[in-house]
Design a protein around this motif. Structure first.
Motif, PDB file in Angstrom:
ATOM      1  N   PHE A 209      -4.130 -64.168  -4.209  1.00 64.30           N
ATOM      2  CA  PHE A 209      -4.826 -65.209  -3.465  1.00 64.30           C
ATOM      3  C   PHE A 209      -4.779 -65.017  -1.947  1.00 64.30           C
ATOM      4  CE2 PHE A 209      -5.383 -69.570  -1.790  1.00 64.30           C
ATOM      5  CZ  PHE A 209      -6.681 -69.784  -2.242  1.00 64.30           C
ATOM      6  N   PRO A 210      -3.644 -64.629  -1.348  1.00 66.99           N
ATOM      7  CA  PRO A 210      -3.676 -64.378   0.096  1.00 66.99           C
ATOM      8  C   PRO A 210      -4.703 -63.310   0.490  1.00 66.99           C
ATOM      9  CG  PRO A 210      -1.412 -64.587  -0.640  1.00 66.99           C
ATOM     10  CD  PRO A 210      -2.256 -64.550  -1.881  1.00 66.99           C
ATOM     11  N   GLN A 211      -4.877 -62.293  -0.367  1.00 69.11           N
ATOM     12  CA  GLN A 211      -5.876 -61.273  -0.067  1.00 69.11           C
ATOM     13  C   GLN A 211      -7.293 -61.805  -0.274  1.00 69.11           C
ATOM     14  OE1 GLN A 211      -5.121 -58.088   1.225  1.00 69.11           O
ATOM     15  NE2 GLN A 211      -7.292 -58.338   1.710  1.00 69.11           N
ATOM     16  N   LEU A 212      -7.468 -62.625  -1.308  1.00 70.32           N
ATOM     17  CA  LEU A 212      -8.769 -63.258  -1.533  1.00 70.32           C
ATOM     18  C   LEU A 212      -9.170 -64.069  -0.310  1.00 70.32           C
ATOM     19  CD1 LEU A 212      -9.938 -65.119  -4.740  1.00 70.32           C
ATOM     20  CD2 LEU A 212     -10.202 -66.180  -2.505  1.00 70.32           C
ATOM     21  N   MET A 213      -8.220 -64.831   0.239  1.00 66.13           N
ATOM     22  CA  MET A 213      -8.500 -65.624   1.434  1.00 66.13           C
ATOM     23  C   MET A 213      -8.909 -64.751   2.615  1.00 66.13           C
ATOM     24  SD  MET A 213      -5.675 -68.704   1.574  1.00 66.13           S
ATOM     25  CE  MET A 213      -6.297 -69.142   3.202  1.00 66.13           C
ATOM     26  N   ALA A 214      -8.150 -63.678   2.846  1.00 69.27           N
ATOM     27  CA  ALA A 214      -8.455 -62.795   3.972  1.00 69.27           C
ATOM     28  C   ALA A 214      -9.822 -62.147   3.803  1.00 69.27           C
ATOM     29  CB  ALA A 214      -7.376 -61.730   4.107  1.00 69.27           C
ATOM     30  N   ASP A 215     -10.137 -61.729   2.587  1.00 71.24           N
ATOM     31  CA  ASP A 215     -11.439 -61.111   2.325  1.00 71.24           C
ATOM     32  C   ASP A 215     -12.567 -62.104   2.541  1.00 71.24           C
ATOM     33  OD1 ASP A 215     -10.115 -58.777   1.642  1.00 71.24           O
ATOM     34  OD2 ASP A 215     -10.267 -59.104  -0.529  1.00 71.24           O
TER      35      ASP A 215
ATOM     36  N   ASN B 168      -0.448 -67.426  -7.422  1.00 71.45           N
ATOM     37  CA  ASN B 168      -1.296 -66.604  -6.568  1.00 71.45           C
ATOM     38  C   ASN B 168      -2.035 -65.491  -7.302  1.00 71.45           C
ATOM     39  OD1 ASN B 168      -0.910 -67.442  -3.565  1.00 71.45           O
ATOM     40  ND2 ASN B 168       1.120 -67.592  -4.486  1.00 71.45           N
ATOM     41  N   TYR B 169      -1.767 -65.320  -8.586  1.00 76.10           N
ATOM     42  CA  TYR B 169      -2.458 -64.294  -9.365  1.00 76.10           C
ATOM     43  C   TYR B 169      -3.363 -64.889 -10.450  1.00 76.10           C
ATOM     44  CZ  TYR B 169       0.626 -60.962  -7.076  1.00 76.10           C
ATOM     45  OH  TYR B 169       1.277 -60.205  -6.135  1.00 76.10           O
ATOM     46  N   SER B 170      -2.884 -65.912 -11.145  1.00 75.62           N
ATOM     47  CA  SER B 170      -3.704 -66.523 -12.195  1.00 75.62           C
ATOM     48  C   SER B 170      -4.573 -67.654 -11.662  1.00 75.62           C
ATOM     49  CB  SER B 170      -2.807 -67.066 -13.309  1.00 75.62           C
ATOM     50  OG  SER B 170      -2.089 -68.209 -12.861  1.00 75.62           O
ATOM     51  N   HIS B 171      -4.148 -68.232 -10.521  1.00 76.89           N
ATOM     52  CA  HIS B 171      -4.842 -69.368  -9.894  1.00 76.89           C
ATOM     53  C   HIS B 171      -4.786 -70.610 -10.778  1.00 76.89           C
ATOM     54  CE1 HIS B 171      -7.199 -65.648  -8.433  1.00 76.89           C
ATOM     55  NE2 HIS B 171      -6.140 -65.835  -7.659  1.00 76.89           N
TER      56      HIS B 171
ATOM     57  N   LYS C  85     -17.976 -75.313  -7.442  1.00 77.47           N
ATOM     58  CA  LYS C  85     -18.108 -74.757  -8.783  1.00 77.47           C
ATOM     59  C   LYS C  85     -16.866 -73.934  -9.114  1.00 77.47           C
ATOM     60  CE  LYS C  85     -22.430 -76.214  -9.023  1.00 77.47           C
ATOM     61  NZ  LYS C  85     -22.840 -77.338  -9.895  1.00 77.47           N
ATOM     62  N   GLU C  86     -16.342 -74.128 -10.323  1.00 78.69           N
ATOM     63  CA  GLU C  86     -15.151 -73.384 -10.724  1.00 78.69           C
ATOM     64  C   GLU C  86     -15.491 -71.904 -10.882  1.00 78.69           C
ATOM     65  OE1 GLU C  86     -11.384 -74.069 -13.752  1.00 78.69           O
ATOM     66  OE2 GLU C  86     -13.325 -74.982 -14.210  1.00 78.69           O
ATOM     67  N   VAL C  87     -14.640 -71.051 -10.307  1.00 77.28           N
ATOM     68  CA  VAL C  87     -14.832 -69.600 -10.399  1.00 77.28           C
ATOM     69  C   VAL C  87     -13.545 -68.956 -10.873  1.00 77.28           C
ATOM     70  CG1 VAL C  87     -16.649 -69.487  -8.658  1.00 77.28           C
ATOM     71  CG2 VAL C  87     -14.258 -69.318  -7.936  1.00 77.28           C
ATOM     72  N   TYR C  88     -13.650 -67.777 -11.436  1.00 77.21           N
ATOM     73  CA  TYR C  88     -12.496 -67.090 -12.014  1.00 77.21           C
ATOM     74  C   TYR C  88     -12.314 -65.728 -11.356  1.00 77.21           C
ATOM     75  CZ  TYR C  88     -12.792 -70.801 -15.429  1.00 77.21           C
ATOM     76  OH  TYR C  88     -12.813 -72.033 -16.025  1.00 77.21           O
ATOM     77  N   GLU C  89     -11.145 -65.530 -10.798  1.00 76.64           N
ATOM     78  CA  GLU C  89     -10.793 -64.275 -10.132  1.00 76.64           C
ATOM     79  C   GLU C  89      -9.405 -63.836 -10.596  1.00 76.64           C
ATOM     80  OE1 GLU C  89     -12.625 -62.519  -8.088  1.00 76.64           O
ATOM     81  OE2 GLU C  89     -14.206 -63.871  -7.349  1.00 76.64           O
ATOM     82  N   SER C  90      -9.146 -63.944 -11.882  1.00 73.31           N
ATOM     83  CA  SER C  90      -7.813 -63.695 -12.428  1.00 73.31           C
ATOM     84  C   SER C  90      -7.268 -62.330 -11.999  1.00 73.31           C
ATOM     85  CB  SER C  90      -7.859 -63.766 -13.952  1.00 73.31           C
ATOM     86  OG  SER C  90      -6.568 -63.585 -14.499  1.00 73.31           O
ATOM     87  N   GLY C  91      -6.032 -62.346 -11.520  1.00 76.08           N
ATOM     88  CA  GLY C  91      -5.364 -61.127 -11.096  1.00 76.08           C
ATOM     89  C   GLY C  91      -5.550 -60.797  -9.630  1.00 76.08           C
ATOM     90  N   ARG C  92      -6.473 -61.466  -8.971  1.00 72.87           N
ATOM     91  CA  ARG C  92      -6.713 -61.190  -7.552  1.00 72.87           C
ATOM     92  C   ARG C  92      -5.731 -61.990  -6.703  1.00 72.87           C
ATOM     93  NH1 ARG C  92     -12.565 -62.012  -4.574  1.00 72.87           N
ATOM     94  NH2 ARG C  92     -12.037 -61.020  -2.574  1.00 72.87           N
TER      95      ARG C  92
END
Length: 446
Positions: A186-192, A157-160, A177-184
């Motif tokens: 994932f449950p919060q990324l989904m909610a956002d 959930n942090y490195s994806h 398209k592959e995207v990088y959000e390292s450290g974010r």
């Protein structure tokens, strides 16, 4: 001049009013991943923190005999999204978690997203996919206008990254398209992402498939929740912290609806895809099947009898419970009837539950349509049939505890009398075994 100005204002207001009256309700389908049969406060758990999941039951209808489409991830998702038994929908078992890998929901299948898109909805997939990892089987090819999430079975959930099979590989994609959000987280990324999508599309009907990566392993509850549950026995403490982190994000999603005054204009569905995991990667457990036998991978009740809730305040009953049988394949015809959109011109195995939702005394649509499950193909396939109170299972195992893990060639139970499936009645009722076996062969055998 004033008269004409007044008439113009009148027709303008009338047009806006007519549009508002005709605007179809939004739909959000929340799918939890490996959440146990009773793992929410509204289902009886007193050691978890789930106020936002529970609020859906307070403001909606909760099923006590709700079944997922399979006891494992990919078939369960395929059934829910198509309204068809997973094996009929072309997903008899788990799909690959590797890009270009095998197994996928065929592009010829019609998904819930395609149904809503045809009716003018804007559609979004947010979270887990796991039913196709090629360009022609990823979300944008299956009816979704927007997609953000992972295509395989799970991620850190942090490195994806996916760490559980072969070389570690990154798995986070936005619109193919592959995207990088390292450290974010994932449950919060989904909610956002969900909140941003709702903000952008709040003035037109939308459908969101909100498929969480929780509480599937790796258990990665936030520090504050790990501290909160520090006195709970391992591994329940890890699972409980992850569930609480999940619930908090569901609360954020619902808060967005409230902020935009959309709660009464939005149908929210909540279910788990299968029972809790007892895999070593899930610390051999942590979840709870309550009175039911089995867990993830098992056709016993604990693998498929799970939380199932629907909420639409002001339109459906609130705070009510339904004991009638319901199934994940029922969501598609149920939603079509509630929203007034056309069903796809294909054979559906699900049945609309609208009559049951509106009247607790209504007969289950499955009183005359038995429930079927199958994972795998051929003679070694695991399958089950439930017809009335009788349920027959073939080639399954009890996965609730590692020590149990017994295999059963055939297991017959009367669920009304023995919901825990403690006693195998195959020898006492060979006639019922024969009848249910025939039902399975007529329905799902090639």
């Amino acid at each position: 001049m004033l008269r004409f100005a007044g008439l113009a204002l009148f027709w303008s207001l009338l047009t806006v009013s007519t549009f508002a009256a005709e605007k179809k309700p939004n739909v959000i389908f929340i799918l939890a991943d490996d959440q146990g049969s009773v793992d929410a406060g509204c289902y009886g758990s007193d050691d978890l923190h789930t106020p936002h999941m529970d609020s859906l039951a307070v403001n909606g209808v909760r099923f006590t005999q709700f079944y997922s489409a399979a006891p494992v991830c990919s078939p369960s998702r395929a059934g829910a999204l198509t309204g068809r038994w997973p094996v009929r929908a072309g997903v008899p078992s788990n799909c690959s978690s590797e890009k270009g890998g095998g197994g996928a929901l065929p592009n010829s299948e019609i998904t819930m997203a395609e149904m809503f898109k045809a009716a003018g909805y804007t559609t979004a997939h947010i979270g887990k996919w796991h039913i196709g990892y090629t360009e022609e089987t990823m979300p944008l090819a299956q009816g979704f206008d927007y997609s953000i999430g992972h295509m395989g079975g799970c991620i850190d959930n942090y490195s994806h990254f996916f760490y559980w099979n072969g070389p570690n590989r990154h798995d986070l994609w936005r619109n193919g398209k592959e995207v990088y959000e390292s450290g974010r987280y994932f449950p919060q990324l989904m909610a956002d992402e969900a909140s941003a999508f709702i903000e952008k599309n709040h003035d037109k009907p939308f459908f969101i498939y909100y498929a969480m990566n929780t509480p599937h392993y790796p258990y990665q509850g936030e520090a504050k929740w790990l501290e909160y549950f520090k006195n709970v026995k391992y591994p329940r403490n890890l699972y409980a912290a992850f569930i609480a982190s999940q619930d908090e994000r569901i609360g954020q999603l619902l808060a967005t609806l409230d902020k935009l005054s959309l709660r009464n204009d939005t149908i929210v569905i909540y279910q788990s895809d299968n029972g809790y995991s007892t895999e070593v990667r899930a610390h051999n457990g942590g979840g709870n099947s309550g009175p039911y036998r089995g867990a993830k991978f098992s056709m016993f009740e604990g693998g498929i009898r799970l939380p199932g809730i629907i909420s639409w305040p002001g339109h459906l009953p609130e705070g009510e419970v339904r004991d009638q049988m319901a199934h994940a394949c029922d969501w598609m015809p149920t939603l079509a009837e509630l929203t007034g959109v056309a069903l796809p011109q294909t054979h559906l195995d699900g049945r609309s539950q609208v009559a049951v939702l509106k009247d607790g005394k209504a007969k289950s649509p499955h009183a005359d349509h038995p429930l079927h499950w199958q994972v795998g193909k051929g003679n070694g396939a695991t399958w089950a049939v439930r017809d009335g109170d009788w349920k027959l299972i073939a080639n399954t195992r009890d996965t609730e505890e590692a020590g149990k893990n017994q295999n059963f060639k055939l297991f017959l139970a009367n669920i009304a009398e023995d919901p825990g499936e403690t006693t195998n009645l195959t020898e006492q009722h060979p006639d019922i075994v024969a009848r249910l076996t025939k039902l399975h062969e007529q329905e799902l055998s090639p």
